[in-house]
Design a protein around this motif. Structure first.
Motif, PDB file in Angstrom:
ATOM      1  N   UNK A 142       0.848  -1.205   0.000  1.00 33.20           N
ATOM      2  CA  UNK A 142       0.000   0.000   0.000  1.00 33.20           C
ATOM      3  C   UNK A 142       0.877   1.246   0.000  1.00 33.20           C
ATOM      4  N   UNK A 143       1.903   1.239   0.833  1.00 33.15           N
ATOM      5  CA  UNK A 143       2.780   2.402   0.918  1.00 33.15           C
ATOM      6  C   UNK A 143       3.500   2.630  -0.415  1.00 33.15           C
ATOM      7  N   UNK A 144       3.943   1.527  -1.022  1.00 33.68           N
ATOM      8  CA  UNK A 144       4.643   1.645  -2.303  1.00 33.68           C
ATOM      9  C   UNK A 144       3.701   2.222  -3.370  1.00 33.68           C
ATOM     10  N   UNK A 145       2.457   1.735  -3.388  1.00 27.23           N
ATOM     11  CA  UNK A 145       1.478   2.222  -4.376  1.00 27.23           C
ATOM     12  C   UNK A 145       1.269   3.721  -4.220  1.00 27.23           C
ATOM     13  N   UNK A 146       1.266   4.200  -2.994  1.00 23.68           N
ATOM     14  CA  UNK A 146       1.041   5.636  -2.747  1.00 23.68           C
ATOM     15  C   UNK A 146       2.303   6.431  -3.039  1.00 23.68           C
ATOM     16  N   UNK A 147       3.434   5.871  -2.643  1.00 26.03           N
ATOM     17  CA  UNK A 147       4.715   6.562  -2.771  1.00 26.03           C
ATOM     18  C   UNK A 147       5.002   6.912  -4.233  1.00 26.03           C
ATOM     19  N   UNK A 148       4.781   5.931  -5.111  1.00 32.12           N
ATOM     20  CA  UNK A 148       5.121   6.160  -6.518  1.00 32.12           C
ATOM     21  C   UNK A 148       3.857   6.367  -7.354  1.00 32.12           C
ATOM     22  N   UNK A 149       2.801   6.869  -6.719  1.00 28.61           N
ATOM     23  CA  UNK A 149       1.528   7.029  -7.415  1.00 28.61           C
ATOM     24  C   UNK A 149       1.694   7.821  -8.709  1.00 28.61           C
ATOM     25  N   UNK A 150       1.190   7.217  -9.818  1.00 30.82           N
ATOM     26  CA  UNK A 150       1.343   7.852 -11.126  1.00 30.82           C
ATOM     27  C   UNK A 150       0.144   8.742 -11.444  1.00 30.82           C
ATOM     28  N   UNK A 151      -1.036   8.357 -10.973  1.00 27.68           N
ATOM     29  CA  UNK A 151      -2.243   9.133 -11.303  1.00 27.68           C
ATOM     30  C   UNK A 151      -2.223  10.461 -10.548  1.00 27.68           C
ATOM     31  N   UNK A 152      -2.725  11.521 -11.176  1.00 23.03           N
ATOM     32  CA  UNK A 152      -2.680  12.842 -10.545  1.00 23.03           C
ATOM     33  C   UNK A 152      -3.752  13.021  -9.464  1.00 23.03           C
ATOM     34  N   UNK A 153      -4.749  12.150  -9.467  1.00 26.41           N
ATOM     35  CA  UNK A 153      -5.864  12.306  -8.524  1.00 26.41           C
ATOM     36  C   UNK A 153      -5.626  11.477  -7.262  1.00 26.41           C
ATOM     37  N   UNK A 154      -6.248  11.865  -6.153  1.00 28.03           N
ATOM     38  CA  UNK A 154      -6.132  11.026  -4.962  1.00 28.03           C
ATOM     39  C   UNK A 154      -6.847   9.690  -5.168  1.00 28.03           C
ATOM     40  N   UNK A 155      -6.463   8.710  -4.407  1.00 24.41           N
ATOM     41  CA  UNK A 155      -7.031   7.366  -4.555  1.00 24.41           C
ATOM     42  C   UNK A 155      -7.963   7.064  -3.372  1.00 24.41           C
ATOM     43  N   UNK A 156      -8.934   6.209  -3.627  1.00 26.08           N
ATOM     44  CA  UNK A 156      -9.786   5.714  -2.541  1.00 26.08           C
ATOM     45  C   UNK A 156      -9.173   4.416  -2.035  1.00 26.08           C
ATOM     46  N   UNK A 157      -9.123   4.248  -0.732  1.00 21.56           N
ATOM     47  CA  UNK A 157      -8.569   3.004  -0.186  1.00 21.56           C
ATOM     48  C   UNK A 157      -9.621   2.328   0.695  1.00 21.56           C
ATOM     49  N   UNK A 158      -9.824   1.067   0.391  1.00 20.45           N
ATOM     50  CA  UNK A 158     -10.799   0.295   1.147  1.00 20.45           C
ATOM     51  C   UNK A 158     -10.074  -0.867   1.825  1.00 20.45           C
ATOM     52  N   UNK A 159     -10.183  -0.932   3.134  1.00 21.57           N
ATOM     53  CA  UNK A 159      -9.554  -2.032   3.868  1.00 21.57           C
ATOM     54  C   UNK A 159     -10.626  -3.088   4.121  1.00 21.57           C
ATOM     55  N   UNK A 160     -10.475  -4.248   3.490  1.00 26.61           N
ATOM     56  CA  UNK A 160     -11.470  -5.309   3.666  1.00 26.61           C
ATOM     57  C   UNK A 160     -10.966  -6.310   4.695  1.00 26.61           C
ATOM     58  N   UNK A 161     -11.727  -6.475   5.757  1.00 29.49           N
ATOM     59  CA  UNK A 161     -11.441  -7.543   6.706  1.00 29.49           C
ATOM     60  C   UNK A 161     -12.305  -8.722   6.258  1.00 29.49           C
ATOM     61  N   UNK A 162     -11.676  -9.655   5.529  1.00 28.65           N
ATOM     62  CA  UNK A 162     -12.432 -10.723   4.861  1.00 28.65           C
ATOM     63  C   UNK A 162     -12.679 -11.917   5.798  1.00 28.65           C
ATOM     64  N   UNK A 163     -13.541 -12.805   5.360  1.00 28.55           N
ATOM     65  CA  UNK A 163     -13.853 -14.062   6.073  1.00 28.55           C
ATOM     66  C   UNK A 163     -14.318 -13.814   7.504  1.00 28.55           C
ATOM     67  N   UNK A 164     -15.097 -12.762   7.753  1.00 22.50           N
ATOM     68  CA  UNK A 164     -15.533 -12.506   9.142  1.00 22.50           C
ATOM     69  C   UNK A 164     -16.480 -13.578   9.657  1.00 22.50           C
ATOM     70  N   UNK A 165     -16.952 -14.441   8.737  1.00 28.34           N
ATOM     71  CA  UNK A 165     -17.820 -15.544   9.203  1.00 28.34           C
ATOM     72  C   UNK A 165     -17.018 -16.609   9.941  1.00 28.34           C
ATOM     73  N   UNK A 166     -15.677 -16.582   9.795  1.00 27.97           N
ATOM     74  CA  UNK A 166     -14.886 -17.661  10.411  1.00 27.97           C
ATOM     75  C   UNK A 166     -14.933 -17.586  11.947  1.00 27.97           C
ATOM     76  N   UNK A 167     -14.585 -16.443  12.566  1.00 27.42           N
ATOM     77  CA  UNK A 167     -14.642 -16.432  14.035  1.00 27.42           C
ATOM     78  C   UNK A 167     -16.028 -16.114  14.613  1.00 27.42           C
ATOM     79  N   UNK A 168     -16.946 -15.609  13.807  1.00 21.19           N
ATOM     80  CA  UNK A 168     -18.239 -15.175  14.361  1.00 21.19           C
ATOM     81  C   UNK A 168     -19.407 -15.949  13.751  1.00 21.19           C
ATOM     82  N   UNK A 169     -20.408 -16.206  14.614  1.00 20.96           N
ATOM     83  CA  UNK A 169     -21.533 -17.030  14.175  1.00 20.96           C
ATOM     84  C   UNK A 169     -22.541 -16.234  13.353  1.00 20.96           C
TER      85      UNK A 169
END
Ligand code: GDP
Ligand code: MG
Length: 353
Positions: free
Chosen positions: A186-213
């Motif tokens: 993520x840091x590398x993608x931002x550090x050398x970002x080529x696009x002139x516009x800001x980016x949206x970042x979505x943090x997905x915490x996947x598989x939440x069904x595993x620990x929770x019923x």
């Protein structure tokens, strides 16, 4: 937060529209309405499962606003549906094969028959993240450079990290390694970002069904501050980077609650013709899950995650040349997120207000 009042004004302008003249005639898709969504996640974090479960989530029908995600070509829609059904059937018997060919999938956002936006999703071969070191051979270095190049041009970045199955040391070690690897990319993608516009970042915490019923149990256990703390390493980057325009955490599950069962034994040999899974030291030993016999996935919070990524990607497009249609689309999507009871923690530019 360092996005300041100017960014907030801009957001408001985006959502509520401006008096600018339409950039394109209503029957032609404004090329600014294409959102490139790039994934950051190691092998086995659940990226492919999320995509194949789109059919039961964001592709499953229109939202309250009437907006609907579909393939532009009905024949592609049929192919996706057949492939998804085949995959669900396979998931009753064995895990998903690992991705060897990073597919690019286009999804079109329609309002009835009117094209409003295109979501261009590219998966990654997760092993690039866990297998590439400075000592890797030139072919692998080239794959790495190509991948980082894609990341730097994204409109939205989706970081996929599997929810730890338990608070046992092996699961927590794996989670920590995941954060370390994904934070680096993520840091590398931002550090050398080529696009002139800001980016949206979505943090997905996947598989939440595993620990929770169930959803209620997950929401109780994961209040906003807990999610922020768990993903702190990534949260600090997105909150601190001036190149991130919008960000949010989304807990998700591709399969849904109560639909999965742990595979009794990891398959001794991979099914014929399939790659061997390409596990790394990070993913090795991680449980494999199957769908219960006869059960289809019921994705949790996945439609919301996709809606947000597309909406945020649209909102961060440069204002010049943006027609009021784009602002209208984003406003409809924001209303849909509210109507569907989306679960997310906004980190930047709260789109719920
Ligand atoms: N219980 C559960 N298991 C999942 C879910 N998504 C993925 N998995 C498990 O994780 C494995 C790897 O997922 P996959 O999507 O192939 O990961 P990728 O390598 O990131 O594409 C699958 O074979 C399943 O066993 C989910 O939502 N719930
Ligand atoms: Mg995959």
């Amino acid at each position: 937060m360092n996005n300041g009042p100017r960014a907030e004004n801009r957001l408001r302008e985006w959502i509520f529209g401006t008096t600018r003249a339409p950039h394109a005639p209503p029957d032609k898709l404004d090329d600014l309405a294409e959102v490139r969504l790039e994934l950051i996640g190691r092998e086995h974090s659940g990226k492919t499962a999320l995509r194949v479960c789109y059919c039961k989530g964001p592709l499953a029908g229109p939202q309250l606003s009437g907006l609907e995600l579909a393939a532009a070509d009905p024949r592609v829609m049929t192919r996706r549906m057949v492939e998804a059904l085949e995959t669900y059937r396979d998931l009753n018997r064995g895990g998903l094969p690992s991705t060897i060919d990073p597919e690019e999938s286009d999804f079109t956002l329609y309002l009835a028959d009117e094209v409003r936006a295109v979501l261009r999703l590219r998966e990654v071969v997760g092993q690039i993240l866990t297998h590439t070191t400075p000592d890797s051979d030139e072919k692998q270095q080239e794959q790495y450079r190509q991948y980082v190049g894609h990341l730097t041009r994204a409109d939205a970045l989706q970081v996929v990290v599997g929810c730890p199955a338990s608070d046992g040391p092996a699961d927590l070690d794996r989670f920590e390694a995941d954060l370390m690897v994904t934070a680096g990319y993520l840091r590398e993608a931002l550090k050398v970002r080529a696009a002139p516009t800001p980016v949206a970042v979505q943090l997905l915490l996947a598989k939440v069904d595993v620990p929770f019923a169930g959803a209620a149990e997950a929401r109780d256990a994961l209040p906003d501050d807990r999610l922020r703390a768990m993903l702190g390493r990534l949260v600090r980057i997105v909150e601190g980077s001036a190149k991130v325009g919008m960000a949010a955490v989304f807990p998700v599950s591709a399969f849904g609650f109560g639909t999965a069962v742990p595979a009794a034994d990891p398959p001794a040999a991979p099914p014929a013709g399939r790659p061997t899974g390409g596990f790394s030291l990070v993913s090795e030993g991680e449980a494999e899950y199957l769908l219960r016999p006869g059960v289809s996935p019921v994705p949790f919070n996945l439609t919301a995650a996709v809606w947000w990524a597309l909406m945020a990607g649209l909102l961060l497009k440069p204002a010049d040349g943006r027609g009021p249609r784009l602002a209208d689309t984003a406003r409809l999507m924001a209303a849909d997120l509210e109507a569907m009871g989306a679960w997310f923690v906004p980190l930047k530019a709260d789109a719920r207000t």
